[in-house]
Design a protein around this motif. Structure first.
Motif, PDB file in Angstrom:
ATOM      1  N   UNK A   1       0.808  -1.222   0.000  1.00 43.42           N
ATOM      2  CA  UNK A   1       0.000   0.000   0.000  1.00 43.42           C
ATOM      3  C   UNK A   1       0.841   1.272   0.000  1.00 43.42           C
ATOM      4  N   UNK A   2       2.139   1.187   0.272  1.00 37.87           N
ATOM      5  CA  UNK A   2       2.945   2.403   0.257  1.00 37.87           C
ATOM      6  C   UNK A   2       4.360   2.150   0.738  1.00 37.87           C
ATOM      7  N   UNK A   3       5.222   3.172   0.580  1.00 41.74           N
ATOM      8  CA  UNK A   3       6.603   3.026   1.014  1.00 41.74           C
ATOM      9  C   UNK A   3       7.107   4.313   1.627  1.00 41.74           C
ATOM     10  N   UNK A   4       8.184   4.190   2.385  1.00 35.69           N
ATOM     11  CA  UNK A   4       8.833   5.325   3.027  1.00 35.69           C
ATOM     12  C   UNK A   4      10.331   5.060   3.017  1.00 35.69           C
ATOM     13  N   UNK A   5      11.130   6.113   2.800  1.00 33.72           N
ATOM     14  CA  UNK A   5      12.588   5.981   2.776  1.00 33.72           C
ATOM     15  C   UNK A   5      13.158   6.830   3.893  1.00 33.72           C
ATOM     16  N   UNK A   6      13.958   6.223   4.769  1.00 40.15           N
ATOM     17  CA  UNK A   6      14.504   6.997   5.894  1.00 40.15           C
ATOM     18  C   UNK A   6      15.819   7.672   5.518  1.00 40.15           C
ATOM     19  N   UNK A   7      16.441   8.341   6.482  1.00 42.99           N
ATOM     20  CA  UNK A   7      17.633   9.145   6.214  1.00 42.99           C
ATOM     21  C   UNK A   7      18.844   8.311   5.807  1.00 42.99           C
ATOM     22  N   UNK A   8      18.849   7.027   6.129  1.00 49.68           N
ATOM     23  CA  UNK A   8      19.963   6.165   5.732  1.00 49.68           C
ATOM     24  C   UNK A   8      19.683   5.433   4.426  1.00 49.68           C
ATOM     25  N   UNK A   9      18.538   5.731   3.804  1.00 51.73           N
ATOM     26  CA  UNK A   9      18.214   5.126   2.521  1.00 51.73           C
ATOM     27  C   UNK A   9      17.433   3.836   2.586  1.00 51.73           C
ATOM     28  N   UNK A  10      17.125   3.341   3.794  1.00 50.96           N
ATOM     29  CA  UNK A  10      16.385   2.083   3.912  1.00 50.96           C
ATOM     30  C   UNK A  10      14.924   2.311   3.519  1.00 50.96           C
ATOM     31  N   UNK A  11      14.431   1.461   2.640  1.00 53.34           N
ATOM     32  CA  UNK A  11      13.058   1.555   2.151  1.00 53.34           C
ATOM     33  C   UNK A  11      12.169   0.684   3.027  1.00 53.34           C
ATOM     34  N   UNK A  12      11.120   1.263   3.577  1.00 51.32           N
ATOM     35  CA  UNK A  12      10.148   0.504   4.364  1.00 51.32           C
ATOM     36  C   UNK A  12       8.871   0.382   3.561  1.00 51.32           C
ATOM     37  N   UNK A  13       8.489  -0.844   3.246  1.00 49.58           N
ATOM     38  CA  UNK A  13       7.262  -1.107   2.502  1.00 49.58           C
ATOM     39  C   UNK A  13       6.133  -1.392   3.480  1.00 49.58           C
ATOM     40  N   UNK A  14       4.996  -0.760   3.270  1.00 48.35           N
ATOM     41  CA  UNK A  14       3.848  -0.928   4.162  1.00 48.35           C
ATOM     42  C   UNK A  14       2.791  -1.766   3.454  1.00 48.35           C
ATOM     43  N   UNK A  15       2.169  -2.700   4.194  1.00 48.80           N
ATOM     44  CA  UNK A  15       1.201  -3.621   3.611  1.00 48.80           C
ATOM     45  C   UNK A  15      -0.153  -3.522   4.311  1.00 48.80           C
ATOM     46  N   UNK A  16      -1.172  -4.000   3.636  1.00 50.96           N
ATOM     47  CA  UNK A  16      -2.544  -3.859   4.117  1.00 50.96           C
ATOM     48  C   UNK A  16      -2.810  -4.634   5.407  1.00 50.96           C
TER      49      UNK A  16
ATOM     50  N   UNK B   1      -0.918  -4.451   7.965  1.00 51.77           N
ATOM     51  CA  UNK B   1      -0.280  -3.715   9.039  1.00 51.77           C
ATOM     52  C   UNK B   1       1.216  -3.939   9.151  1.00 51.77           C
ATOM     53  N   UNK B   2       1.762  -4.864   8.362  1.00 57.19           N
ATOM     54  CA  UNK B   2       3.186  -5.151   8.422  1.00 57.19           C
ATOM     55  C   UNK B   2       3.992  -4.071   7.707  1.00 57.19           C
ATOM     56  N   UNK B   3       5.157  -3.757   8.260  1.00 58.92           N
ATOM     57  CA  UNK B   3       6.116  -2.849   7.636  1.00 58.92           C
ATOM     58  C   UNK B   3       7.430  -3.610   7.529  1.00 58.92           C
ATOM     59  N   UNK B   4       7.915  -3.794   6.302  1.00 55.76           N
ATOM     60  CA  UNK B   4       9.120  -4.585   6.072  1.00 55.76           C
ATOM     61  C   UNK B   4      10.106  -3.811   5.221  1.00 55.76           C
ATOM     62  N   UNK B   5      11.387  -3.931   5.544  1.00 57.10           N
ATOM     63  CA  UNK B   5      12.420  -3.315   4.721  1.00 57.10           C
ATOM     64  C   UNK B   5      12.465  -4.013   3.371  1.00 57.10           C
ATOM     65  N   UNK B   6      12.661  -3.214   2.309  1.00 53.61           N
ATOM     66  CA  UNK B   6      12.641  -3.777   0.959  1.00 53.61           C
ATOM     67  C   UNK B   6      13.831  -3.305   0.136  1.00 53.61           C
ATOM     68  N   UNK B   7      14.942  -2.983   0.798  1.00 56.49           N
ATOM     69  CA  UNK B   7      16.124  -2.524   0.089  1.00 56.49           C
ATOM     70  C   UNK B   7      16.656  -1.235   0.695  1.00 56.49           C
ATOM     71  N   UNK B   8      17.831  -0.829   0.236  1.00 52.91           N
ATOM     72  CA  UNK B   8      18.450   0.408   0.716  1.00 52.91           C
ATOM     73  C   UNK B   8      19.001   1.180  -0.467  1.00 52.91           C
ATOM     74  N   UNK B   9      18.573   2.431  -0.590  1.00 53.78           N
ATOM     75  CA  UNK B   9      19.043   3.281  -1.677  1.00 53.78           C
ATOM     76  C   UNK B   9      20.539   3.535  -1.496  1.00 53.78           C
ATOM     77  N   UNK B  10      21.306   3.428  -2.587  1.00 61.69           N
ATOM     78  CA  UNK B  10      22.741   3.701  -2.532  1.00 61.69           C
ATOM     79  C   UNK B  10      22.962   5.202  -2.361  1.00 61.69           C
ATOM     80  N   UNK B  11      23.713   5.587  -1.338  1.00 58.69           N
ATOM     81  CA  UNK B  11      23.992   6.987  -1.051  1.00 58.69           C
ATOM     82  C   UNK B  11      25.470   7.271  -1.306  1.00 58.69           C
ATOM     83  N   UNK B  12      25.754   8.462  -1.827  1.00 65.01           N
ATOM     84  CA  UNK B  12      27.129   8.862  -2.109  1.00 65.01           C
ATOM     85  C   UNK B  12      27.418  10.216  -1.491  1.00 65.01           C
ATOM     86  N   UNK B  13      28.686  10.431  -1.151  1.00 70.18           N
ATOM     87  CA  UNK B  13      29.107  11.699  -0.560  1.00 70.18           C
ATOM     88  C   UNK B  13      30.338  12.175  -1.330  1.00 70.18           C
TER      89      UNK B  13
END
Length: 250
Positions: free
Chosen positions: A203-218, A220-232
């Motif tokens: 049903x939706x997703x959220x990305x935190x400050x470290x790039x971890x993607x949290x997928x939300x399901x109908x 009520x479960x929230x599961x990590x579904x990958x991490x965005x590659x970050x560069x500095x």
């Protein structure tokens, strides 16, 4: 085929395409790392991030229940009353799930009995309000301070049988009663939880400050579904603009 190139962006307006790929507004794949469900990366190789949006996540069978409640220390021994105190007087319920995600209702009842060890209070545990004393699932034993005696308590779990016509076999469930008390207050349940869940649609997703993607399901479960590659970059001004809010290394 178009050449593949790596570019960078500070624009986090990502979206999902029709097959679940995480892309930028221009349609470029967002790269990252696969993770486990807790958000810990499982590889150091970057790959195009994709979420399971086309099918529901599988159900999880209940394996553990945590119960926190207070039994009334003022309650008399059930069999000493006329008529005896009904088993259903002190009870609570929770919904567990089998391996297919089908709900399996569970009710627990508590009846004060003559203690096996002098100087303690003991409660028999049942899952049937019409059960006989000989059919108890075990007992909860409390000391003079109203604390559970783990050495004497025998109720630690039970076996759940999915209702017909289910083909799922009976399965064991542990029950953590370490925070159960017996104080001179009314019967009350402060927490009752279990670790199973039915299948769920994305049903939706959220990305935190470290790039971890949290997928939300109908479900009520929230599961990590990958991490965005970050560069500095040491010199951000040295990047080359490529258009559309993207930059390449110089």
């Amino acid at each position: 085929a178009l050449p593949i190139s790596t570019v960078y962006t500070r624009d986090g307006s990502f979206k999902l395409d029709k097959v679940g790929n995480l892309v930028t507004n221009s349609g470029a794949h967002v790269m990252g790392y696969p993770t486990n469900l807790a958000g810990v990366a499982t590889s150091t190789t970057v790959e195009a991030l994709k979420l399971p949006t086309s099918a529901p996540i599988a159900a999880k069978q209940t394996g553990a229940i945590i119960a926190e409640f207070n039994l009334d220390a003022r309650a008399p021994i059930a069999s000493s009353q006329v008529p005896p105190t009904p088993i259903s007087t002190y009870g609570t319920s929770v919904t567990a799930y089998d391996s297919q995600g089908v709900p399996v209702p569970l009710s627990l009842y508590f009846s004060k009995i003559t203690p096996t060890t002098p100087g303690t209070d003991e409660w028999a545990v049942f899952d049937d309000p019409n059960a006989l004393a000989t059919a108890s699932l075990g007992s909860l034993v409390f000391d003079a301070l109203g604390k559970l005696d783990p050495a004497s308590t025998t109720f630690t779990g039970l076996t759940l049988t999915p209702p017909a016509p289910s083909v799922v076999p009976a399965f064991p469930v542990t029950i953590d009663v370490s925070d159960v008390t017996q104080y001179g207050a009314g019967f009350s349940v402060s927490a009752l939880s279990q670790d199973g869940y039915p299948p769920g649609e994305f049903v939706g997703l959220k990305i935190n400050a470290t790039g971890v993607i949290s997928a939300r399901y109908s479900n009520g479960e929230i599961q990590a579904a990958g991490q965005v590659a970050l560069s500095d970059f040491r010199n951000v001004q040295g990047l080359n603009p490529t258009g559309g809010g993207s930059w390449s290394e110089s």
